[in-house]
Write an enzyme that holds these catalytic residues in place. Structure first.
Site, mmCIF file in Angstrom:
data_model
loop_
_atom_site.group_PDB
_atom_site.id
_atom_site.type_symbol
_atom_site.label_atom_id
_atom_site.label_comp_id
_atom_site.label_asym_id
_atom_site.label_seq_id
_atom_site.Cartn_x
_atom_site.Cartn_y
_atom_site.Cartn_z
ATOM 1 N N ASP A 175 62.483 39.542 -65.094
ATOM 2 C CA ASP A 175 63.915 39.651 -64.866
ATOM 3 C C ASP A 175 64.540 38.527 -65.088
ATOM 4 O O ASP A 175 65.509 37.796 -64.824
ATOM 5 C CB ASP A 175 64.293 40.370 -63.529
ATOM 6 C CG ASP A 175 64.005 41.632 -63.115
ATOM 7 O OD1 ASP A 175 63.958 42.361 -64.454
ATOM 8 O OD2 ASP A 175 63.588 42.164 -62.001
ATOM 9 N N GLU A 176 63.866 37.653 -65.993
ATOM 10 C CA GLU A 176 64.330 36.340 -66.409
ATOM 11 C C GLU A 176 65.399 36.152 -67.341
ATOM 12 O O GLU A 176 65.966 34.960 -67.530
ATOM 13 C CB GLU A 176 63.123 35.182 -67.080
ATOM 14 C CG GLU A 176 61.953 35.101 -66.080
ATOM 15 C CD GLU A 176 60.826 36.346 -65.983
ATOM 16 O OE1 GLU A 176 61.169 37.168 -66.785
ATOM 17 O OE2 GLU A 176 59.752 36.130 -65.702
ATOM 18 N N GLY B 164 63.144 46.362 -67.647
ATOM 19 C CA GLY B 164 64.907 46.715 -67.616
ATOM 20 C C GLY B 164 65.373 45.458 -68.285
ATOM 21 O O GLY B 164 65.349 44.331 -67.394
ATOM 22 N N HIS B 165 65.766 45.534 -69.645
ATOM 23 C CA HIS B 165 66.188 44.297 -70.230
ATOM 24 C C HIS B 165 67.704 44.441 -70.359
ATOM 25 O O HIS B 165 67.897 45.491 -71.179
ATOM 26 C CB HIS B 165 65.462 44.115 -71.675
ATOM 27 C CG HIS B 165 64.057 43.731 -71.334
ATOM 28 N ND1 HIS B 165 63.040 43.585 -72.308
ATOM 29 C CD2 HIS B 165 63.132 43.516 -70.161
ATOM 30 C CE1 HIS B 165 61.838 43.530 -71.846
ATOM 31 N NE2 HIS B 165 62.001 43.357 -70.584
ATOM 32 N N GLN C 44 58.240 42.270 -68.497
ATOM 33 C CA GLN C 44 57.803 41.542 -67.095
ATOM 34 C C GLN C 44 57.805 40.237 -67.081
ATOM 35 O O GLN C 44 58.406 39.432 -68.168
ATOM 36 C CB GLN C 44 56.356 42.221 -66.583
ATOM 37 C CG GLN C 44 56.485 43.744 -66.352
ATOM 38 C CD GLN C 44 56.195 44.494 -67.365
ATOM 39 O OE1 GLN C 44 55.841 44.381 -68.170
ATOM 40 N NE2 GLN C 44 57.498 45.790 -67.478
ATOM 41 N N THR D 16 66.060 48.408 -63.401
ATOM 42 C CA THR D 16 65.478 49.732 -63.540
ATOM 43 C C THR D 16 65.556 50.374 -62.332
ATOM 44 O O THR D 16 65.893 51.705 -62.422
ATOM 45 C CB THR D 16 63.985 49.362 -63.988
ATOM 46 O OG1 THR D 16 63.912 48.555 -65.296
ATOM 47 C CG2 THR D 16 63.248 50.899 -64.200
ATOM 48 N N ARG E 213 66.813 48.153 -57.077
ATOM 49 C CA ARG E 213 66.318 47.429 -55.703
ATOM 50 C C ARG E 213 66.845 45.975 -55.655
ATOM 51 O O ARG E 213 66.925 45.427 -56.833
ATOM 52 C CB ARG E 213 64.815 47.384 -55.690
ATOM 53 C CG ARG E 213 64.105 49.000 -55.423
ATOM 54 C CD ARG E 213 62.627 48.800 -55.523
ATOM 55 N NE ARG E 213 62.285 48.327 -56.552
ATOM 56 C CZ ARG E 213 60.660 47.980 -56.915
ATOM 57 N NH1 ARG E 213 60.052 48.217 -56.243
ATOM 58 N NH2 ARG E 213 60.691 47.719 -58.090
ATOM 59 N N ARG F 81 66.669 42.249 -55.321
ATOM 60 C CA ARG F 81 65.599 41.338 -55.713
ATOM 61 C C ARG F 81 65.460 40.392 -54.482
ATOM 62 O O ARG F 81 66.601 39.784 -53.931
ATOM 63 C CB ARG F 81 65.798 40.570 -57.204
ATOM 64 C CG ARG F 81 65.873 41.545 -58.304
ATOM 65 C CD ARG F 81 66.184 40.900 -59.395
ATOM 66 N NE ARG F 81 66.314 41.814 -60.774
ATOM 67 C CZ ARG F 81 66.973 41.765 -61.656
ATOM 68 N NH1 ARG F 81 67.988 40.607 -61.813
ATOM 69 N NH2 ARG F 81 67.331 42.441 -62.768
ATOM 70 N N MET G 192 70.625 31.162 -65.689
ATOM 71 C CA MET G 192 71.322 31.334 -64.565
ATOM 72 C C MET G 192 71.828 29.975 -64.105
ATOM 73 O O MET G 192 71.851 29.910 -62.753
ATOM 74 C CB MET G 192 70.282 32.190 -63.587
ATOM 75 C CG MET G 192 69.795 33.274 -63.902
ATOM 76 S SD MET G 192 70.914 34.566 -64.078
ATOM 77 C CE MET G 192 69.851 36.049 -64.304
ATOM 78 N N VAL H 102 74.300 29.802 -68.969
ATOM 79 C CA VAL H 102 75.308 29.628 -67.851
ATOM 80 C C VAL H 102 76.055 30.962 -67.811
ATOM 81 O O VAL H 102 77.240 30.789 -67.224
ATOM 82 C CB VAL H 102 76.216 28.299 -68.419
ATOM 83 C CG1 VAL H 102 75.525 27.060 -68.341
ATOM 84 C CG2 VAL H 102 77.056 28.705 -69.550
#
Ligand code: GDP
Ligand code: IMO
Ligand code: MG
Length: 438
Positions: free
Chosen positions: A13-14, A40-41, A228, A304, A307, A309, A335, A418
């Site tokens: 999730d980067e 999940g992209h 991943q 996905t 939940r 994080r 981020m 950003v």
């Protein structure tokens, strides 16, 4: 010329999806080569948000061919839903998507096995999988006896093979204490399901391996999309709290069939802080209000599974390790806007494990659980940077943070994000970054 890659350097999730979509137009093909619907992209295009699981993140660009190669495990019902969802929004993925005949299928029993096994405690914790059948499918792939590949969907002997596999899986599930789950399996239903998949996905199935080799011979440019993150790599991650494929840079060639000699640029993607979803050690995790604040500002909820994080400070020990492992040439730091809400920032520069200073990422989950982060504290910038489009528009504290991360990882930061939108991205020397000539 050759291939560039986007690799996640943390626990997933980067924002790989954002970057792949952004870089896709500069390439001829985007290649998804490992993982499955656990990924999940997210791609944000104006007011439209797309969440992709199997489909490569270049799909919104009609001139770019998107390939799902042998190392991916495909859950056909989820893939079909994804395709229909895209079609409903005016995207035509059937025009620029090809699926490898060698890719393995996540079958209904894999989903049931994942459900059953995920209830078990491994080394003191649940792995907390995405329940997408990933581990069981890769296990059957390596085991060879009960695997089903895309090509098998198109063979006449499939119904007989499925009958045999279903019978064996019913016995196994019942033996593992999952009698009720075993009773959910019916060979007639699976055979019917597979016939539907063959009809709907058959036209997209092809020989992606030779296609890509031909593209390389013709001087075309490929963009490899990791799923991943490197710390979830089956061989090099925080085992056993990992996924079941090579999610670091080492998996590119094996999963795609593209020889390593063609891989000329590796872009490592990392958040300016850390997150993890699911079980497993996480040295810089913040279980306090600060962690909650990062989660809310960064909207850190699984793409996905939804939940929450787990959130924490940037871990330079971990990212230095994964950047080296994946052969990263340039860092994309995501981020940065989220950190604009904090007075002080902490960066983990080493661990204290049992009273010893440790600079190298340890192999064992228990050592990592005992690791206490040694932090360096930096000034926050306390400013909204979502509108910045050039490095010069960032506050000096933000520039110092970027520079320090670069030093600690040992790789230059060449992209700064950003915000989720394509435009909210700052490139330092984009042409040089993407020129695949050394
Ligand atoms: P992936 O799995 O690596 O593709 O990442 P995900 O899509 O699961 O999670 C990344 C999330 O961050 C998505 O919701 C993106 O839209 C969002 N995002 C991407 N870049 C930025 C950024 O620079 N700032 C903020 N606030 N959000 C971002
Ligand atoms: P993207 O591509 C974050 C995590 C799960 C669990 C572990 C094993 O969006 O970055 P699995 O279902 O693969 O057997 O689960 O790996 N995990 C991810 N975490 N992002 C992902 O993908 C992930 N894919 C798997 O939460 O801890
Ligand atoms: Mg994700």
């Amino acid at each position: 010329m050759p291939a560039a890659c986007v690799i996640g350097l943390q626990w997933g999730d980067e924002a790989k999806g954002k970057l792949v979509d952004l870089l896709a137009p500069e390439h001829d093909c985007v290649v998804r080569y490992q993982g499955g619907a656990n990924a999940g992209h997210t791609v944000v295009s104006g007011d439209q948000v797309y969440k992709l699981h199997h489909v490569p993140s270049g799909i919104l660009h009609p001139s770019v061919m998107n390939l799902i190669t042998p190392g991916v495990v495909i859950e056909p019902s989820t893939l079909l839903k994804e395709l229909t969802g895209l079609e409903a929004r005016g995207v035509n993925p059937r025009k620029n998507l090809q699926i490898s005949e060698r890719a393995h299928l996540v079958m209904p029993w894999h989903l049931l096995e994942d459900q059953l096994l995920n209830g078990l405690v491994v080394q003191g914790e649940n792995i907390g999988t995405t329940l997408r059948g990933i581990g069981p499918c890769y296990r059957d792939k390596v085991g060879r006896t009960f695997a089903v590949r895309m090509t098998d969907l198109l063979q006449d002997d499939l119904p007989a093979r499925l009958g045999t596999i279903v019978a064996a899986k019913q016995t196994m599930l019942a033996g593992m204490g999952g009698k009720e789950l075993a009773d959910q399996l019916s060979s007639d239903k699976v055979i019917e399901l597979a016939a539907g998949w063959a009809e709907q996905l058959g036209p997209l199935v092809g020989d992606t391996t030779n296609y890509l080799l031909d593209q390389l011979d013709a001087g075309k440019r490929l963009l490899m999309e990791g799923a991943q993150g490197s710390l979830l790599d089956i061989d090099h991650g925080t085992y056993p709290f990992v996924t079941s494929s090579n999610a670091s840079g080492v998996g590119i060639s094996g999963g795609s069939g593209v020889p390593a000699k063609w891989i000329k640029r590796v872009i490592g993607v990392t958040k300016a802080y850390s997150t993890r979803v699911g079980g497993g050690p996480f040295p810089t995790e913040l279980t306090c209000e600060t962690g909650q604040k990062i989660r809310e500002i960064g909207r850190e909820y699984g793409t996905t599974t939804g939940r929450p994080r787990r959130c924490g400070w940037f871990d330079a020990v971990a990212v230095r390790y994964t950047a080296r492992l994946s052969g990263v040439d340039a860092i994309s730091l995501m981020m940065m806007d989220v950190l604009g809400h904090f007075e002080k920032l902490h960066v983990c520069v080493a661990y204290d494990i049992d009273g010893q200073r440790v600079d190298r990422f340890p192999c064992s989950a228990s050592a990592l659980r005992r690791a206490k982060p040694i932090y360096e504290t930096m000034e926050g910038w306390k400013a909204d940077v979502t509108g910045a489009r050039h490095l010069g528009e960032l506050p000096s504290q933000a520039l110092r943070y970027i520079e320090r991360i670069s030093q600690l990882i040992g790789v230059p930061v060449k992209i700064v994000s950003v915000g989720p939108d394509r435009r909210q991205t700052i490139f330092a020397d984009k042409d040089k970054l993407l020129s695949l000539v050394d």
